[in-house]
Design a protein around this motif. Structure first.
Motif, PDB file in Angstrom:
ATOM      1  N   THR A  34       0.972  -1.222   0.058  1.00  0.00           N
ATOM      2  CA  THR A  34       0.179   0.040  -0.017  1.00  0.00           C
ATOM      3  C   THR A  34       0.864   1.321   0.064  1.00  0.00           C
ATOM      4  N   ILE A  35       0.645   2.213  -0.863  1.00  0.00           N
ATOM      5  CA  ILE A  35       1.218   3.592  -0.845  1.00  0.00           C
ATOM      6  C   ILE A  35       1.050   4.346   0.398  1.00  0.00           C
ATOM      7  N   PRO A  36       2.227   4.431   1.152  1.00  0.00           N
ATOM      8  CA  PRO A  36       2.178   5.259   2.201  1.00  0.00           C
ATOM      9  C   PRO A  36       1.393   6.777   2.236  1.00  0.00           C
ATOM     10  N   ILE A  37       0.782   6.926   3.061  1.00  0.00           N
ATOM     11  CA  ILE A  37       0.200   8.118   3.260  1.00  0.00           C
ATOM     12  C   ILE A  37       1.352   9.436   3.433  1.00  0.00           C
ATOM     13  N   GLU A  38       1.329  10.199   2.407  1.00  0.00           N
ATOM     14  CA  GLU A  38       2.389  10.941   2.433  1.00  0.00           C
ATOM     15  C   GLU A  38       2.197  12.422   2.787  1.00  0.00           C
ATOM     16  N   THR A  39       2.603  13.372   3.816  1.00  0.00           N
ATOM     17  CA  THR A  39       2.212  14.687   4.131  1.00  0.00           C
ATOM     18  C   THR A  39       3.471  15.538   4.115  1.00  0.00           C
ATOM     19  N   ASP A  40       3.277  16.833   4.003  1.00  0.00           N
ATOM     20  CA  ASP A  40       4.414  17.538   3.946  1.00  0.00           C
ATOM     21  C   ASP A  40       4.945  17.995   5.499  1.00  0.00           C
ATOM     22  N   GLU A  41       6.300  17.405   5.339  1.00  0.00           N
ATOM     23  CA  GLU A  41       6.806  17.564   6.749  1.00  0.00           C
ATOM     24  C   GLU A  41       6.688  18.760   7.539  1.00  0.00           C
ATOM     25  N   LYS A  42       7.073  19.987   6.796  1.00  0.00           N
ATOM     26  CA  LYS A  42       6.643  21.245   7.564  1.00  0.00           C
ATOM     27  C   LYS A  42       5.254  21.458   7.842  1.00  0.00           C
ATOM     28  N   ALA A  43       4.240  21.134   7.205  1.00  0.00           N
ATOM     29  CA  ALA A  43       2.993  21.309   7.385  1.00  0.00           C
ATOM     30  C   ALA A  43       2.359  20.347   8.520  1.00  0.00           C
ATOM     31  N   LYS A  44       3.091  19.046   8.667  1.00  0.00           N
ATOM     32  CA  LYS A  44       2.956  18.269   9.698  1.00  0.00           C
ATOM     33  C   LYS A  44       3.296  18.871  11.218  1.00  0.00           C
ATOM     34  N   TYR A  45       4.581  19.295  10.885  1.00  0.00           N
ATOM     35  CA  TYR A  45       5.301  19.907  12.099  1.00  0.00           C
ATOM     36  C   TYR A  45       4.327  20.976  12.743  1.00  0.00           C
ATOM     37  N   LYS A  46       3.760  22.107  11.895  1.00  0.00           N
ATOM     38  CA  LYS A  46       2.945  22.864  12.580  1.00  0.00           C
ATOM     39  C   LYS A  46       1.656  22.455  12.994  1.00  0.00           C
ATOM     40  N   THR A  47       1.293  21.382  12.248  1.00  0.00           N
ATOM     41  CA  THR A  47      -0.142  20.969  12.723  1.00  0.00           C
ATOM     42  C   THR A  47       0.085  20.252  14.187  1.00  0.00           C
ATOM     43  N   ILE A  48       1.174  19.872  14.195  1.00  0.00           N
ATOM     44  CA  ILE A  48       1.134  18.829  15.514  1.00  0.00           C
ATOM     45  C   ILE A  48       1.743  19.811  16.813  1.00  0.00           C
ATOM     46  N   VAL A  49       2.306  20.741  16.532  1.00  0.00           N
ATOM     47  CA  VAL A  49       2.808  21.998  17.423  1.00  0.00           C
ATOM     48  C   VAL A  49       1.336  22.539  18.072  1.00  0.00           C
ATOM     49  N   LYS A  50       0.484  23.243  16.819  1.00  0.00           N
ATOM     50  CA  LYS A  50      -0.567  23.818  17.239  1.00  0.00           C
ATOM     51  C   LYS A  50      -1.529  22.821  17.990  1.00  0.00           C
ATOM     52  N   GLY A  51      -1.789  21.849  17.572  1.00  0.00           N
ATOM     53  CA  GLY A  51      -2.560  20.921  18.296  1.00  0.00           C
ATOM     54  C   GLY A  51      -2.066  20.504  19.638  1.00  0.00           C
ATOM     55  N   ILE A  52      -0.909  20.357  19.804  1.00  0.00           N
ATOM     56  CA  ILE A  52      -0.602  20.256  21.329  1.00  0.00           C
ATOM     57  C   ILE A  52      -0.790  21.286  22.239  1.00  0.00           C
ATOM     58  N   LEU A  53      -0.388  22.549  21.609  1.00  0.00           N
ATOM     59  CA  LEU A  53      -0.685  23.892  22.360  1.00  0.00           C
ATOM     60  C   LEU A  53      -2.022  23.985  22.655  1.00  0.00           C
ATOM     61  N   LYS A  54      -3.009  23.491  21.823  1.00  0.00           N
ATOM     62  CA  LYS A  54      -4.232  23.784  22.015  1.00  0.00           C
ATOM     63  C   LYS A  54      -4.770  22.682  23.094  1.00  0.00           C
TER      64      LYS A  54
ATOM     65  N   LEU B 203      14.133  20.329  10.220  1.00  0.00           N
ATOM     66  CA  LEU B 203      13.499  20.643   8.862  1.00  0.00           C
ATOM     67  C   LEU B 203      14.226  21.840   8.214  1.00  0.00           C
ATOM     68  N   LYS B 204      14.784  22.526   9.187  1.00  0.00           N
ATOM     69  CA  LYS B 204      15.716  23.507   8.465  1.00  0.00           C
ATOM     70  C   LYS B 204      16.938  23.153   7.677  1.00  0.00           C
ATOM     71  N   ASN B 205      17.350  21.965   7.897  1.00  0.00           N
ATOM     72  CA  ASN B 205      18.455  21.250   7.383  1.00  0.00           C
ATOM     73  C   ASN B 205      17.941  20.584   6.284  1.00  0.00           C
ATOM     74  N   GLY B 206      16.846  20.407   6.028  1.00  0.00           N
ATOM     75  CA  GLY B 206      16.084  19.651   4.838  1.00  0.00           C
ATOM     76  C   GLY B 206      15.985  18.109   5.410  1.00  0.00           C
ATOM     77  N   LEU B 207      15.904  17.864   6.815  1.00  0.00           N
ATOM     78  CA  LEU B 207      15.690  16.628   7.174  1.00  0.00           C
ATOM     79  C   LEU B 207      13.930  16.358   7.494  1.00  0.00           C
ATOM     80  N   SER B 208      13.831  15.199   8.007  1.00  0.00           N
ATOM     81  CA  SER B 208      12.242  14.963   8.173  1.00  0.00           C
ATOM     82  C   SER B 208      12.167  14.845   9.778  1.00  0.00           C
ATOM     83  N   ILE B 209      11.079  14.937  10.289  1.00  0.00           N
ATOM     84  CA  ILE B 209      10.830  14.963  11.631  1.00  0.00           C
ATOM     85  C   ILE B 209      11.040  13.507  12.268  1.00  0.00           C
ATOM     86  N   LYS B 210      11.832  13.749  13.313  1.00  0.00           N
ATOM     87  CA  LYS B 210      12.368  12.598  14.204  1.00  0.00           C
ATOM     88  C   LYS B 210      11.119  12.223  14.942  1.00  0.00           C
ATOM     89  N   HIS B 211      10.446  11.134  14.816  1.00  0.00           N
ATOM     90  CA  HIS B 211       9.381  10.739  15.678  1.00  0.00           C
ATOM     91  C   HIS B 211       9.859  10.068  16.743  1.00  0.00           C
TER      92      HIS B 211
END
Length: 409
Positions: free
Chosen positions: A104-124, A189-197
């Protein structure tokens, strides 16, 4: 023995721990358990042990408080279904998908958008715990400590203070961990790497750390209940039992919210109503408890009253003067300088708020470290005690000697 076909697990997690949840669900599938839903607990159904691929995604346009999927979430679910991912359930912003195929094709999302979504969600999600509750608790304790002698001799007040300190340490550690995580991910992300989970192993350690304040507080409450019954203090004992039962009521209400399909606004409104009801219950309960524990007015002929615990020893007596007047003398003793200083501060500043401005006096005849006089009261600070009484009468040398002797007892 009948084989169990359903399983329930408690697994608290933050939005930046979704990868750990994914690992856990895949391990559970290898053990023969498939996720059915998440509603505070994780609910599983029995299956044949097999390898399943899970995807645990955080949606940017979903609310952390909504228990019904938004239109965007429905479109996203349909998109994933067409890509070969079967939708299982949602939990706030988190959506869980599963696929039996390894291709199955992995669900791909933009790493920067994912980071912003996670941070905003945790704060809320943590806004109440991290920002609002600490402020409310601080204001509550400041006003509670205005009557410092009653506060420091109340077992419930001291227990609440201990819980508050544990809570602040826990919240500070949790918030610091979140800040460190955001700084590291932003740098990656600034160095072009993905989020470390966060891995499943790290998430388990975090969960154990989160349980420490709860275990400590519960242990202290149980110990105080036991001690209260031994001392025949049933008022304190049953009050502490109610403190234990209150979180269960909160859990049942939140569980009810998770089981229903409510909109974001309705969910927030119901949570605010719960908070308001709890504040009213705690306020009414606190007033009732204070009334039950408040000593009855002391007649003139009653000579002494004593309040004592491991921190302070407060005695109150009535002394007859030469002119026939009776004056009440309060002796506040503690071997801890911080408690002595806090008692003086709150006693004198409480009077200051009422317009009775305290004045530092130079009166060596009392033999005190410091003498603070107000319009109505005189406070004498000694090495490990503070003696206070009305300041609007003339005192004989015999009375001064009696006060000095009280400071050394």
């Amino acid at each position: 023995m009948k084989e169990k076909n359903e399983l329930k697990q408690y697994m608290p997690f933050q939005l930046n721990e979704c990868e750990a949840v994914k690992e856990h669900l895949e391990d559970m599938a290898l053990k023969g358990w498939k996720l059915k839903k998440i509603q505070t607990f994780f609910y599983y159904e029995k299956i044949e042990p097999q390898r399943l691929n899970y995807a645990v995604e955080v949606l940017p346009k979903a609310s952390v408080y909504a228990t019904a999927p938004s239109d965007y979430a429905k479109e996203y679910i349909e998109y994933c279904r067409e890509a070969g991912w079967d939708f299982i359930c949602y939990y706030g912003q988190v959506n869980v998908f599963v696929s039996e195929s390894t291709n199955t094709i992995p669900i791909e999302t933009d790493e920067k958008a994912k980071y912003k979504t996670i941070v905003k969600g945790i704060l809320k999600l943590n806004a109440i715990n991290w920002f609002i509750l600490p402020v409310l608790f601080s204001v509550s304790f400041i006003f509670g400590m205005m009557n410092y002698s009653l506060f420091i001799t109340s077992e419930l007040s001291l227990l609440s203070l201990l819980f508050y300190i544990i809570y602040l340490i826990f919240i500070a550690a949790q918030f610091t961990s979140f800040i460190i995580w955001t700084v590291i991910q932003r740098h990656r992300l600034k160095n072009g790497l993905s989020i470390k989970h966060i891995s499943k192993k790290d998430q388990k350690l975090r969960t154990k750390i989160r349980m420490i304040p709860l275990v400590l507080t519960l242990s202290i409450i149980i110990y105080m209940i036991f001690q209260s019954f031994l001392q025949n203090d049933t008022t304190t004992a049953f009050s502490l039992i109610l403190i234990i039962l209150l979180p269960l009521v909160i859990y049942m209400f939140l569980h009810f919210l998770q089981n229903g399909a409510y909109s974001k606004n309705k969910n927030i409104f119901m949570r605010l109503c719960l908070g308001l009801c709890l504040c009213l219950i705690v306020g009414i309960f606190g007033d009732l408890l204070a009334t039950l524990r408040q000593p009855k007015p002391m007649p003139e002929y009653l000579q002494t009253r004593t309040e004592k615990n491991i921190l302070v020893d407060i005695s109150e007596s009535h002394q007859a003067l030469d002119n026939g007047r009776t004056v009440r003398i309060t002796v506040f003793k503690s071997k801890y300088d911080i408690i002595i200083n806090q008692y003086l501060f709150f006693e004198t500043h409480d009077l200051f708020f009422l317009g009775d401005c305290p004045i530092q006096k130079d009166q060596p005849e009392w033999g005190a470290i410091s003498v603070i006089e107000t319009k109505y009261m005189l406070y004498l600070e000694y090495t490990d005690s503070v003696i206070s009484f009305y300041s609007d009468v003339e005192y004989s040398q015999a009375f001064i000697n009696e006060i000095k002797s009280l400071s050394t007892k």
